[in-house]
Design an enzyme around this catalytic site. Structure first.
Site, PDB file in Angstrom:
ATOM      1  N   GLU A   1       0.859  -1.193   0.000  1.00  0.00           N
ATOM      2  CA  GLU A   1       0.000   0.000   0.000  1.00  0.00           C
ATOM      3  C   GLU A   1       0.885   1.230   0.000  1.00  0.00           C
ATOM      4  OE1 GLU A   1      -3.122  -0.135   2.964  1.00  0.00           O
ATOM      5  OE2 GLU A   1      -3.749  -2.124   2.310  1.00  0.00           O
TER       6      GLU A   1
ATOM      7  N   HIS B   1      -9.283   9.389   2.704  1.00  0.00           N
ATOM      8  CA  HIS B   1      -8.800   8.301   1.851  1.00  0.00           C
ATOM      9  C   HIS B   1      -8.902   8.768   0.409  1.00  0.00           C
ATOM     10  CE1 HIS B   1      -8.235   4.402   0.035  1.00  0.00           C
ATOM     11  NE2 HIS B   1      -7.902   3.926   1.223  1.00  0.00           N
TER      12      HIS B   1
ATOM     13  N   ARG C   1      -0.937   8.885   1.791  1.00  0.00           N
ATOM     14  CA  ARG C   1      -2.330   9.267   1.502  1.00  0.00           C
ATOM     15  C   ARG C   1      -2.578  10.760   1.405  1.00  0.00           C
ATOM     16  NH1 ARG C   1      -5.451   4.923   5.114  1.00  0.00           N
ATOM     17  NH2 ARG C   1      -4.902   3.275   3.673  1.00  0.00           N
TER      18      ARG C   1
ATOM     19  N   HIS D   1     -11.693   9.439   6.295  1.00  0.00           N
ATOM     20  CA  HIS D   1     -11.413   8.015   6.525  1.00  0.00           C
ATOM     21  C   HIS D   1     -10.952   7.719   7.950  1.00  0.00           C
ATOM     22  CE1 HIS D   1     -10.256   3.951   5.499  1.00  0.00           C
ATOM     23  NE2 HIS D   1      -8.978   4.166   5.782  1.00  0.00           N
TER      24      HIS D   1
END
Ligand code: SIN
Length: 520
Positions: free
Chosen positions: A113, A228, A274, A335
């Site tokens: 990720e 997010h 992010r 998020h």
């Protein structure tokens, strides 16, 4: 007032709450109070996985480094080290209690990720949270030392002589009850419902933050609200999470004309942390006046997509979107709250007897921006440490529990006030903020608190009390954002735009011609 006595009280039944409950049950009787069903939690919705340096080419030092880079230099070094060093052990414990993770041969299959320099995401397809919660709930159900009260909404933390000694709660079918304990664990999850669009479930209403503030506990870093980058943009399924694991598997972000725009923003492209990716998407949408951007998975094998991402594949199929053939329309949405109730390495808050773990807590590991898949890990590691730390806590010499004359308003008014709050927070405290926008939002939030408090009392109902909790936590978010005088991580105020966040690509060595987009 009737008071029940347990050794340990846990408020919330997500991963942090149940980890604490299972671990503390070795030392005494535990009572878990949860406001919905036991499995209604943020944990249950987590798709991605749990980061742990368990791969051959990995080490806790690399995991530590990546966490600091994502956190934009504001992570607490001791907390991060504690987290990453305990990660492999936390995964082993989950397996021991029955959680099943994907394997490659005999080894754990490790996904990737954003912000991770290695493949280190332990997962169960794209429903890791569901699997972990399933295993935890099953373990709690057969544990004779763990009692669970569902539909129990905690309205007050009881303190005596500056120490937390228990809670008062409204329990469906029973009414108001008070509980006394040697230690109280706050594990209530996040506060996403203060925004119009969030990946959080409806239970994420900032209850723990508001309870902690009312009791006088220290809360910090609330301005570091994580958005997010990729949630579904679709009228029938708004804010459904499109896991970062899809970008980890090779997904690319494109604008409305198909341009892979991350080349313009960061050398780590779609796998930048992010905050960087969410800001890039926001800017791209603003620049081109579009409602969304697109995640392109069409170059990946259909079998891989079906096998690795069955939940996302099926949900997209329901709305007629075939991800092997079409781009997925995506937008950022709230998020995760990186700030929260301040704790030490063993989950202790500033109030003796009160512990916190999971999203409600601010252990220091996330700094200004959480690294992907460090959240379930943080919940596990710090709840475990807190259980051990509270092992020898003793009952306080309680004089008397205080009454809790909470103020409920009608549900209709509560819905109206909550909607106004969500609109104000979305407009004023989003990915890109401004000083005027923050000041206006603070005015709106304060006005809504005053309005709530001036409305007539109504009989008990959970929704209004949740709305008030959201208002209190939102005020803390805006006030924290106004106090921050430079841009860092998730806090980006356009009026301070000349400042450079240490986790953007300016801080990294830049390979030659990284801006070269090979598709052009
Ligand atoms: C995701 O699957 O993208 C979310 C995982 C996380 O929040 O760490």
């Amino acid at each position: 007032m009737q008071i029940e006595r347990f050794d340990y009280l846990v408020v919330g039944s997500g991963l942090a709450g149940l980890t604490y409950a299972l671990k503390a049950s070795q030392y005494g009787q535990v009572c878990v109070l949860t406001k919905g069903e036991v499995s209604d939690s943020n944990t249950n919705d987590a798709q991605g996985g749990i980061a742990a340096a368990v791969g051959e080419a990995d080490s806790w030092e690399l995991h530590e480094h990546d966490t600091h880079i994502a956190g934009a230099g504001l992570c607490d070094p001791e907390a991060v080290r504690h987290l990453v060093k305990h990660a492999p052990e936390a995964i082993r414990w989950l397996i021991q209690i029955g959680a099943r993770f994907d394997l490659t041969g005999d080894d754990l299959a490790l996904g990737r990720e954003g912000g991770h320099s290695r493949n280190r995401i332990v997962h169960h397809a794209d429903k890791t949270g569901w699997e972990v919660e399933r295993a935890m709930v099953a373990a709690a159900r057969v544990n004779p030392k763990v009692s669970v009260y569902q539909h129990s909404f905690v309205t007050k933390l009881q303190t005596s002589n500056g120490r937390c000694v228990g809670v008062t709660a409204e329990i469906e079918g029973l009414g108001q009850r008070s509980f006394e304990a040697r230690a109280v664990m706050l594990a209530t999850g996040g506060c996403g419902r203060m925004y119009q669009h969030t990946t959080n479930p409806r239970v994420a209403t900032a209850d723990g933050i508001a309870l902690a503030i009312a009791a006088g506990a220290e809360v910090k870093n609330m301005e570091f609200m994580q958005f997010h980058p990729t949630t579904l943009y679709h009228p029938q399924m708004r804010s459904f999470l499109i896991s970062e694991a899809l970008r980890g598997a090779g997904g690319t972000l494109r604008n409305h004309i198909g341009r892979r725009f991350m080349y313009d923003y960061d050398l780590r492209l779609e796998l930048a942390p992010r905050d960087v990716v969410a800001r890039a998407i926001e800017e791209e949408m603003k620049k081109h006046e579009t409602w969304c951007v697109y995640l392109d998975m069409t170059h990946l094998a259909p079998d891989l997509l079906k096998h690795e991402f069955p939940t996302i594949y099926a949900r997209l199929h329901q709305i007629g979107l075939e991800m092997e053939k079409e781009w997925i329309p995506v937008v950022p949405a709230q998020h995760y709250s990186c700030g929260g109730v301040v704790t030490d390495l063993e989950g202790r808050t500033s109030i003796p007897g009160l512990y916190a773990a999971g999203e409600v807590a601010c252990t220091g590991v996330h700094g200004a921006n959480r690294l992907a898949s460090n959240s379930l890990l943080e919940a596990l590691v710090f709840a475990d440490a807190a259980a051990f730390a509270s092992k020898n806590a003793s009952f306080a010499n309680v004089i008397a529990f205080q009454d809790d004359p909470y103020h409920c308003i009608s549900e209709a008014e509560s819905i109206r006030i909550r909607r106004s709050l969500q609109r104000a927070m979305t407009a004023g405290v989003g990915i890109v903020r401004s000083s005027d926008g923050l000041r206006n939002t603070l005015g709106v939030v304060n006005g809504l608190v005053e309005e709530y408090d001036s409305l007539p009392f109504s009989p008990y109902s959970q929704h209004p009390l949740e709305t008030r909790n959201l208002l209190i936590a939102a005020r803390s978010v805006v006030e924290s954002a106004l106090r921050r005088t430079s841009n860092v991580g998730l806090h980006f105020n356009q009026d301070l735009a000349s400042e450079v966040s240490p986790n953007n690509s300016a801080a990294l060595p830049s390979p030659p011609a990284w801006r070269q987009n090979p598709e052009e």
